[in-house]
Design a protein around this motif. Sequence first.
Motif, mmCIF file in Angstrom:
data_model
loop_
_atom_site.group_PDB
_atom_site.id
_atom_site.type_symbol
_atom_site.label_atom_id
_atom_site.label_comp_id
_atom_site.label_asym_id
_atom_site.label_seq_id
_atom_site.Cartn_x
_atom_site.Cartn_y
_atom_site.Cartn_z
ATOM 1 N N LEU A 179 0.829 -1.201 0.000
ATOM 2 C CA LEU A 179 0.000 0.000 0.000
ATOM 3 C C LEU A 179 0.866 1.255 0.000
ATOM 4 O O LEU A 179 0.563 2.235 -0.701
ATOM 5 N N SER A 180 1.958 1.231 0.793
ATOM 6 C CA SER A 180 2.880 2.376 0.776
ATOM 7 C C SER A 180 3.462 2.577 -0.616
ATOM 8 O O SER A 180 3.555 3.714 -1.113
ATOM 9 N N LYS A 183 0.754 4.031 -2.993
ATOM 10 C CA LYS A 183 0.511 5.454 -2.757
ATOM 11 C C LYS A 183 1.678 6.310 -3.248
ATOM 12 O O LYS A 183 1.475 7.399 -3.816
ATOM 13 N N GLU A 184 2.908 5.825 -3.044
ATOM 14 C CA GLU A 184 4.073 6.566 -3.528
ATOM 15 C C GLU A 184 4.095 6.618 -5.052
ATOM 16 O O GLU A 184 4.408 7.654 -5.654
ATOM 17 N N ALA A 186 1.474 6.396 -6.958
ATOM 18 C CA ALA A 186 0.402 7.310 -7.357
ATOM 19 C C ALA A 186 0.851 8.766 -7.229
ATOM 20 O O ALA A 186 0.497 9.615 -8.076
ATOM 21 N N GLN A 235 -4.016 4.851 -9.066
ATOM 22 C CA GLN A 235 -5.030 5.029 -8.035
ATOM 23 C C GLN A 235 -5.887 3.771 -7.854
ATOM 24 O O GLN A 235 -6.274 3.426 -6.732
ATOM 25 N N VAL A 238 -3.973 1.382 -5.772
ATOM 26 C CA VAL A 238 -4.082 1.742 -4.354
ATOM 27 C C VAL A 238 -5.346 1.142 -3.750
ATOM 28 O O VAL A 238 -5.336 0.578 -2.652
ATOM 29 N N GLU A 242 -5.246 -1.664 -0.835
ATOM 30 C CA GLU A 242 -5.863 -1.248 0.424
ATOM 31 C C GLU A 242 -6.973 -2.209 0.838
ATOM 32 O O GLU A 242 -7.123 -2.546 2.011
ATOM 33 N N LYS A 256 -10.487 3.922 5.567
ATOM 34 C CA LYS A 256 -9.401 4.314 4.669
ATOM 35 C C LYS A 256 -8.084 4.273 5.455
ATOM 36 O O LYS A 256 -7.947 4.917 6.485
ATOM 37 N N GLU A 258 -4.136 4.874 6.053
ATOM 38 C CA GLU A 258 -3.016 5.737 5.700
ATOM 39 C C GLU A 258 -1.760 5.182 6.387
ATOM 40 O O GLU A 258 -1.557 5.365 7.587
#
Length: 466
Positions: A179-180, A183-184, A186, A235, A238, A242, A256, A258
């Motif tokens: 997930l990290s 997101k990075e 994205a 996206q 992600v 997630e 959600k 983070e």
Amino acid sequence: MKHILLIVLLGASLSVTAQTKLSLSYDDALQMLQKGNQSLKIADKGIETARTERDKLNALWYPSLQGAGTYVHMSEKIEVKQPLSQFTDPAKDFVHDIIPDDKFISGILDQIGSYTLAFPLAPRNLTTVGLTAEWVVFSGGKRIRAGKIGNRLIDLARENRAQTDATQRTLLAESYYGLSLAKEVAAVRQDTYNGLKQHYENALKLEAAGMIDKAGRLFAQVNMDEAWRALEAAQKEVTVVESALRTLLNLEDTCKIEPTSPLFINSTLPAKEEFQQTMRSGNYILNQLSLQQSIAKQQLRIDQSGYLPDIALFGKQTLYAHGIQSNLVPRTIVGVGFTWNLFDGLAREKRIRQSKITEQTLALGKDKAQDDLSVGIDKLYTGLQKAQDNVQALNSTIALSEELVRIRKKSFAEGMATSTEVIDAETMLATVKVARLAAYYEYDVTLMNLLALCGTPEQFRNYTVK
């Protein structure tokens, strides 16, 4: 119409507020995993099952007590019949010796001797209720060996639980740092899109000023659209990763996540030989095979004890009896006895042979597993070194790409560089950044797999860069 619009806006507001944002570090995620993971709960039940099996085997040390009742209907009653002639014949001989011509007394004795005397022992209907106890005091070591097997079964279940925990930790590392990574990536795609969008806007201005032709502007637009599609794909990735992490942590779909623990890489690593040594003593598969060897050894001893007799104390207490006199069958009986299987068609020998083969097979399997795991250690360690080398090389490439993008954007604004050159620089920078992020992710996941292979996944946090 206003009421309908108000309801729609209210529903949208509730939908937004229903989603909760959860800032989660890797350690927090690990704690949540160990509390709610279903696989770990199943492994815990396996330990409880092994303990129950151990207790069942230990029950062999205790005496057994059984209650039994019997009702019997026989076709004839049990009695003792004795003819009286065996008593009258000697009397007749005695009378003849005294009175040789006597007929009166002899006739009476002959008449008496023709009868049979019957003594009843039990009626046709019998009923008994009683207790029977048995306590094995010697079984050739079977109970001792069975108790050791029970303890090994618990150890085996604990090793299985630890292996399950390591597997779930590996899945967590893949999902959390995945997930990290997503997101990075994205974020990189977003920066690339923003840069190409700005480039497209500059191209529009230059086209209006007559500094570039329509093809140059269209080329910038096409690459901006391509960057937008790449951003949308990132996206979506992600969202997928997630969702996998929420499922692993047993969280609600509206949550959600983070991640607050960033991707990391270590500049140095312990020597490969240290991991090899740790693997030999801590790997779950090797430990399970060692425990299975111990169980097979105890089973062999149990089979070999079949040559020895079983000695037991026994007793019986009749609580109720109808039709059976106590002078015939006592109400209380105690004693000691043994059973000794002298010949069983060579079944004992076959069982002993089978147990020896099982023990030898486990020993060979352990040696092979250790060789295979050593190869796995080499492969994973090489993967860590490769990730370190890639990150070191990509750091320099990123610095060069960032400078190249800055120069070409400035040159394009002054009409000294083409749109293709700017777009190539932006694309190369995004590609290199994604490659570095992928190298970080590969390092983190490979490190977790390596530690799990060594049986020390809990040491993963010691490698985390603060």
